[in-house]
Enzyme design. Sequence first.
Site, PDB file in Angstrom:
ATOM      1  N   SER A  73     -79.076 -20.631   7.360  1.00  0.00           N
ATOM      2  CA  SER A  73     -78.569 -19.645   8.330  1.00  0.00           C
ATOM      3  C   SER A  73     -78.727 -20.040   9.790  1.00  0.00           C
ATOM      4  CB  SER A  73     -79.269 -18.303   8.128  1.00  0.00           C
ATOM      5  OG  SER A  73     -78.608 -17.581   7.141  1.00  0.00           O
ATOM      6  N   LYS A  76     -75.657 -20.588  11.647  1.00  0.00           N
ATOM      7  CA  LYS A  76     -74.858 -19.450  12.145  1.00  0.00           C
ATOM      8  C   LYS A  76     -74.913 -19.369  13.672  1.00  0.00           C
ATOM      9  CE  LYS A  76     -75.787 -16.669   7.996  1.00  0.00           C
ATOM     10  NZ  LYS A  76     -76.634 -15.582   7.442  1.00  0.00           N
ATOM     11  N   TYR A 198     -68.250 -22.872   5.104  1.00  0.00           N
ATOM     12  CA  TYR A 198     -69.485 -22.129   5.354  1.00  0.00           C
ATOM     13  C   TYR A 198     -70.642 -22.705   4.521  1.00  0.00           C
ATOM     14  CZ  TYR A 198     -72.901 -18.343   4.987  1.00  0.00           C
ATOM     15  OH  TYR A 198     -74.076 -17.625   4.960  1.00  0.00           O
ATOM     16  N   TYR A 250     -83.084 -11.840  10.597  1.00  0.00           N
ATOM     17  CA  TYR A 250     -82.635 -10.903   9.566  1.00  0.00           C
ATOM     18  C   TYR A 250     -83.098  -9.485   9.910  1.00  0.00           C
ATOM     19  CZ  TYR A 250     -82.383 -15.442   7.265  1.00  0.00           C
ATOM     20  OH  TYR A 250     -82.141 -16.742   6.978  1.00  0.00           O
ATOM     21  N   VAL A 268     -82.908 -19.680   5.030  1.00  0.00           N
ATOM     22  CA  VAL A 268     -83.605 -19.610   3.744  1.00  0.00           C
ATOM     23  C   VAL A 268     -84.058 -20.981   3.236  1.00  0.00           C
ATOM     24  CG1 VAL A 268     -82.667 -17.387   2.919  1.00  0.00           C
ATOM     25  CG2 VAL A 268     -81.437 -19.517   2.422  1.00  0.00           C
TER      26      VAL A 268
HETATM   27  N1  GLN Z   1     -76.155 -20.287   2.655  1.00  0.00           N
HETATM   28  C1  GLN Z   1     -76.966 -19.151   2.622  1.00  0.00           C
HETATM   29  C2  GLN Z   1     -76.192 -17.949   2.099  1.00  0.00           C
HETATM   30  O1  GLN Z   1     -75.108 -17.725   2.497  1.00  0.00           O
HETATM   31  C3  GLN Z   1     -77.526 -18.880   3.979  1.00  0.00           C
HETATM   32  C4  GLN Z   1     -78.375 -17.657   4.033  1.00  0.00           C
HETATM   33  C5  GLN Z   1     -79.617 -17.744   4.857  1.00  0.00           C
HETATM   34  O2  GLN Z   1     -80.148 -18.774   5.277  1.00  0.00           O
HETATM   35  N2  GLN Z   1     -80.131 -16.579   5.065  1.00  0.00           N
HETATM   36  O3  GLN Z   1     -76.621 -17.215   1.284  1.00  0.00           O
END
Ligand code: GLN
Length: 324
Positions: A73, A76, A198, A250, A268
């Site tokens: 994430s 992002k 993505y 988050y 994650v």
């Molecule tokens: N690739 C992961 C997902 O889309 C990224 C999520 C994350 O790091 N929170 O579920």
Amino acid sequence: MTDTSTRQARIAWFERICGDLHERFVPLTDGEPASYIPELATVDPDRFAIAAVTTDGERVGVGDHDHAFTIQSISKLLLYGLALETHGRDHVLERVGVAPTGDSFNAIALDDDRNRAPNPMVNAGAIAITDLVVGATLDDRVEAVRSMYERYLGHRPEVDREVWTSERATGNRNRAIAYLMLSRGIIDDRVEQTLDLYFAQCSVLITADDLATIGATIANHGVHPVTGERVVRRDVTRDMLTVALTCGMYDYAGEWAYTVGIPAKSGVGGGIVGMIPGAGAIAVYSPRLDAFGNSVRGLRVFEELSDEFEMHVFDPDSPWRGTD
Ligand code: GLN
């Protein structure tokens, strides 16, 4: 003391602090690596790194600071910068807002009033942002993302193919979110391609050193602290840092802003990057996560650093505030 020796003494001092924190939190083995992406469950849960890079390019690294893991994430934040730079704020805000949700990052929830994704740090918003990557074919769009990473990293990014395949095979929740956004006209009708992109952007391999460098570039208002290259526009970094502070951790973002107060983004994969505007960035890697999806050791390290060294961005006595 000369300037150089003062600097070296400061770096050595900070390295000792990071070393002490590393030692202190090695025994902390709460949490588990993410397992909803099956390949992520295979990582060594005991890996632990702390790295820091200053805006003038000094670096510190302890533990497994050159061990590669997937960015997840944290991507992002970078893609958000790319979208703002490519399309401008208004266009991006039509599709993705900036309000923290209090829901989990993979919630199947949109901003119904405004018909857009809630913010760029939850999966819905991130997928809508990835949809905005320009290119006629998947290859063109992969290239746009790759060259963005290359500017941040100073080298070509590598993708963990096993993680990418694993996300593709199991990412049906993300598929649900994306098709919901397609049905609402928020994203274009090339959903599988956008999801592929993505998943690829999330599967890019970085080390804690890389992550601290990425953060230091943003903290340095978009100029890479080592190559001196402008990676992202100065005004855009303000928006990136703002959403990092409000939505980067988050649904723990509110508590994080209150207690730690450092604009940050976690993934994650176990990485967290915290950016201190004008001063530099700190990255922690440790794959055991809490229920929010944040690295357990990462959280503790940032809490300690913020507390002891007045790193909270609103700390009235902060010695870290940059001048430029
Ligand atoms: N690739 C992961 C997902 O889309 C990224 C999520 C994350 O790091 N929170 O579920």
